[in-house]
Write a protein that holds these residues in place. Structure first.
Motif, PDB file in Angstrom:
ATOM      1  N   GLU A   7      35.097  46.471  46.432  1.00  0.00           N
ATOM      2  CA  GLU A   7      34.113  46.504  45.348  1.00  0.00           C
ATOM      3  C   GLU A   7      33.685  47.934  45.041  1.00  0.00           C
ATOM      4  OE1 GLU A   7      29.948  44.305  44.075  1.00  0.00           O
ATOM      5  OE2 GLU A   7      30.200  44.993  46.149  1.00  0.00           O
ATOM      6  N   ARG A   8      33.398  48.704  46.080  1.00  0.00           N
ATOM      7  CA  ARG A   8      32.943  50.077  45.868  1.00  0.00           C
ATOM      8  C   ARG A   8      34.007  50.892  45.142  1.00  0.00           C
ATOM      9  NH1 ARG A   8      31.294  52.786  51.193  1.00  0.00           N
ATOM     10  NH2 ARG A   8      29.325  51.701  50.751  1.00  0.00           N
ATOM     11  N   GLU A   9      35.249  50.786  45.600  1.00  0.00           N
ATOM     12  CA  GLU A   9      36.337  51.548  44.978  1.00  0.00           C
ATOM     13  C   GLU A   9      36.576  51.093  43.541  1.00  0.00           C
ATOM     14  OE1 GLU A   9      36.520  51.901  49.285  1.00  0.00           O
ATOM     15  OE2 GLU A   9      36.394  50.180  47.925  1.00  0.00           O
ATOM     16  N   ARG A  10      36.470  49.786  43.300  1.00  0.00           N
ATOM     17  CA  ARG A  10      36.653  49.267  41.939  1.00  0.00           C
ATOM     18  C   ARG A  10      35.589  49.803  40.992  1.00  0.00           C
ATOM     19  NH1 ARG A  10      34.610  43.414  40.902  1.00  0.00           N
ATOM     20  NH2 ARG A  10      32.704  44.689  41.030  1.00  0.00           N
ATOM     21  N   ASP A  11      34.335  49.775  41.436  1.00  0.00           N
ATOM     22  CA  ASP A  11      33.244  50.233  40.580  1.00  0.00           C
ATOM     23  C   ASP A  11      33.337  51.734  40.316  1.00  0.00           C
ATOM     24  OD1 ASP A  11      32.499  47.620  40.711  1.00  0.00           O
ATOM     25  OD2 ASP A  11      30.718  47.941  41.960  1.00  0.00           O
ATOM     26  N   GLU A  22      49.595  43.472  38.501  1.00  0.00           N
ATOM     27  CA  GLU A  22      48.195  43.083  38.605  1.00  0.00           C
ATOM     28  C   GLU A  22      47.309  44.001  37.769  1.00  0.00           C
ATOM     29  OE1 GLU A  22      46.690  40.981  42.487  1.00  0.00           O
ATOM     30  OE2 GLU A  22      47.688  42.846  43.042  1.00  0.00           O
ATOM     31  N   PHE A  23      46.178  43.437  37.322  1.00  0.00           N
ATOM     32  CA  PHE A  23      45.189  44.245  36.623  1.00  0.00           C
ATOM     33  C   PHE A  23      44.496  45.170  37.620  1.00  0.00           C
ATOM     34  CE2 PHE A  23      45.695  40.740  33.660  1.00  0.00           C
ATOM     35  CZ  PHE A  23      45.655  41.377  32.430  1.00  0.00           C
ATOM     36  N   VAL A  24      44.030  46.297  37.131  1.00  0.00           N
ATOM     37  CA  VAL A  24      43.372  47.270  38.000  1.00  0.00           C
ATOM     38  C   VAL A  24      42.036  46.735  38.490  1.00  0.00           C
ATOM     39  CG1 VAL A  24      42.357  49.585  38.093  1.00  0.00           C
ATOM     40  CG2 VAL A  24      44.539  49.219  36.917  1.00  0.00           C
ATOM     41  N   LEU A  25      41.286  46.100  37.610  1.00  0.00           N
ATOM     42  CA  LEU A  25      39.952  45.619  37.959  1.00  0.00           C
ATOM     43  C   LEU A  25      40.002  44.128  38.286  1.00  0.00           C
ATOM     44  CD1 LEU A  25      37.808  47.448  35.258  1.00  0.00           C
ATOM     45  CD2 LEU A  25      38.486  48.231  37.533  1.00  0.00           C
ATOM     46  N   LEU A  26      39.700  43.805  39.542  1.00  0.00           N
ATOM     47  CA  LEU A  26      39.733  42.420  40.010  1.00  0.00           C
ATOM     48  C   LEU A  26      38.397  42.060  40.647  1.00  0.00           C
ATOM     49  CD1 LEU A  26      43.245  42.417  41.744  1.00  0.00           C
ATOM     50  CD2 LEU A  26      42.717  41.713  39.396  1.00  0.00           C
ATOM     51  N   ASP A  27      38.122  40.756  40.688  1.00  0.00           N
ATOM     52  CA  ASP A  27      36.905  40.304  41.351  1.00  0.00           C
ATOM     53  C   ASP A  27      37.194  40.009  42.821  1.00  0.00           C
ATOM     54  OD1 ASP A  27      38.280  37.910  41.399  1.00  0.00           O
ATOM     55  OD2 ASP A  27      37.019  36.923  39.905  1.00  0.00           O
ATOM     56  N   GLN A  28      36.262  39.369  43.483  1.00  0.00           N
ATOM     57  CA  GLN A  28      36.394  39.110  44.916  1.00  0.00           C
ATOM     58  C   GLN A  28      37.586  38.211  45.228  1.00  0.00           C
ATOM     59  OE1 GLN A  28      32.808  37.569  46.588  1.00  0.00           O
ATOM     60  NE2 GLN A  28      33.519  37.656  48.717  1.00  0.00           N
ATOM     61  N   LYS A  29      37.961  37.343  44.276  1.00  0.00           N
ATOM     62  CA  LYS A  29      39.087  36.431  44.470  1.00  0.00           C
ATOM     63  C   LYS A  29      40.377  36.971  43.859  1.00  0.00           C
ATOM     64  CE  LYS A  29      36.108  32.338  44.615  1.00  0.00           C
ATOM     65  NZ  LYS A  29      35.825  31.001  44.026  1.00  0.00           N
ATOM     66  N   SER A  51      31.585  39.645  33.263  1.00  0.00           N
ATOM     67  CA  SER A  51      31.515  40.254  34.596  1.00  0.00           C
ATOM     68  C   SER A  51      31.453  41.772  34.500  1.00  0.00           C
ATOM     69  CB  SER A  51      32.726  39.833  35.430  1.00  0.00           C
ATOM     70  OG  SER A  51      32.732  38.438  35.655  1.00  0.00           O
ATOM     71  N   PHE A  52      32.203  42.326  33.552  1.00  0.00           N
ATOM     72  CA  PHE A  52      32.183  43.776  33.359  1.00  0.00           C
ATOM     73  C   PHE A  52      30.778  44.253  33.011  1.00  0.00           C
ATOM     74  CE2 PHE A  52      32.376  47.492  30.605  1.00  0.00           C
ATOM     75  CZ  PHE A  52      33.171  48.360  31.336  1.00  0.00           C
TER      76      PHE A  52
END
Length: 327
Positions: free
Chosen positions: A171-175, A243-250, A258-259
């Protein structure tokens, strides 16, 4: 849109056949079934925008909604033939919607632009002979106040993901990637959500933006901080190229809602008490490109909008945010 009365003449209509718009010679409107169902050729116009102009679904929806209102007004005036519309009727329609909905000059200008585009299609398709929308005068309105962030505010947003505990792995890296794409890439929200790992070449320092405005594609250079943030996210997530760069927990692609939930969470944490949107970061990046072009790896073409002259008169040299995305 001159009145033709009962004169029988052939006209050229754009119809969709096999995914392409073709010209079709048709008989008089009185014997044309399609004309009776769509006497104002709105569907033909939208098909033209979609196929020949590659318009986005959002653009098609806006044009369709506006022209439906225009068609309803014409019917209320007893007009069922688009060729009977003249400049007086167009002005009457604009006055009607302005007074009924208390619209400002900027909104009226957008509606005039829609009518002009629509009328041009009718004229080129030989449905009408003259274009009355050319006689419309676009109202004046003040230049918009561009909302951009200062250097300190941008640095604050870039540091916020490291200041709070992540709720799940990655999550941290994604944000961090989200805000680095906003600050150092100047990407729009839809462009960020559509970004896949196969579109990013970390070895050469470029990424391909495929969901740009108008369904266009462009390449954007990777600034060093953005490249580092992407490497950190890839190391944690170990994604597949498709895969998309931005993914959720699942590991599902995050949605638009969500964005904005993610963005608003950090906006609250930042303590900035004014209106800030993801597009504010794009304005800030354009400011950087315009004022510090030698230091920035980006150009106005990389931003997907050749509007440097537009930003140039809005931003003043030496603003504290001018170096925000140049490092």
């Amino acid at each position: 849109m001159t009145t033709q009365g009962a004169v029988r003449e052939k006209r050229q209509v754009h119809v969709v056949t096999g995914g392409k718009i073709q010209s079709k010679r048709s008989k008089t409107p009185q014997n044309d079934t399609a004309h009776r169902h769509d006497p104002f050729f709105v569907k033909d116009f939208l098909a033209y925008l979609q196929i020949e102009r590659n318009a986005s679904p959002y653009t098609l929806s806006n044009y369709g909604a506006e022209l439906e209102k225009f068609a309803s007004f014409l019917k209320s005036q007893g007009i069922l033939d688009i060729r009977k519309v003249d400049i007086l009727l167009l002005r009457k329609y604009l006055l009607y919607i302005k007074e009924r909905r208390n619209l400002g000059n900027r909104t009226i200008a957008l509606k005039i632009a829609t009518l002009r585009s629509y009328s041009k299609f009718l004229r080129v398709s030989e449905i009408i002979k003259n274009d009355p929308s050319l006689k419309l005068t676009t109202p004046r309105f003040p230049e918009p106040q561009i909302n951009y962030l200062t250097k300190e505010e941008l640095l604050l947003f870039l540091s916020l993901p490291d200041r709070i505990a992540p709720r799940f792995v990655g999550e941290r890296e994604r944000d961090k990637v989200i805000f680095h794409l906003l600050v150092f890439g100047g990407l729009r929200r839809a462009e960020i959500l559509g970004l896949k790992w196969q579109d990013i070449d970390l070895s050469s320092g470029w990424m391909m933006v495929r969901r740009a405005k108008g369904n266009k594609t462009r390449t954007v250079p990777l600034a060093a901080p953005l490249e580092e943030a992407l490497k950190q996210l890839r190391a944690v997530m170990r994604p597949q190229p498709e895969e998309f760069v931005l993914l959720d927990q699942k590991r599902r692609p995050i949605s638009v809602s969500s964005f904005y939930n993610i963005f608003n969470r950090y906006l609250i944490l930042s303590g900035i008490g004014r209106h800030v949107t993801p597009h504010s970061f794009r304005h800030s990046c354009a400011n950087c490109v315009g004022q510090k072009r030698r230091k920035s790896p980006l150009s106005t073409r990389d931003l997907g909008a050749l509007q440097y002259n537009y930003y140039k008169h809005v931003y003043s040299c030496g603003e504290s945010g001018s170096e925000s995305c140049c490092r």
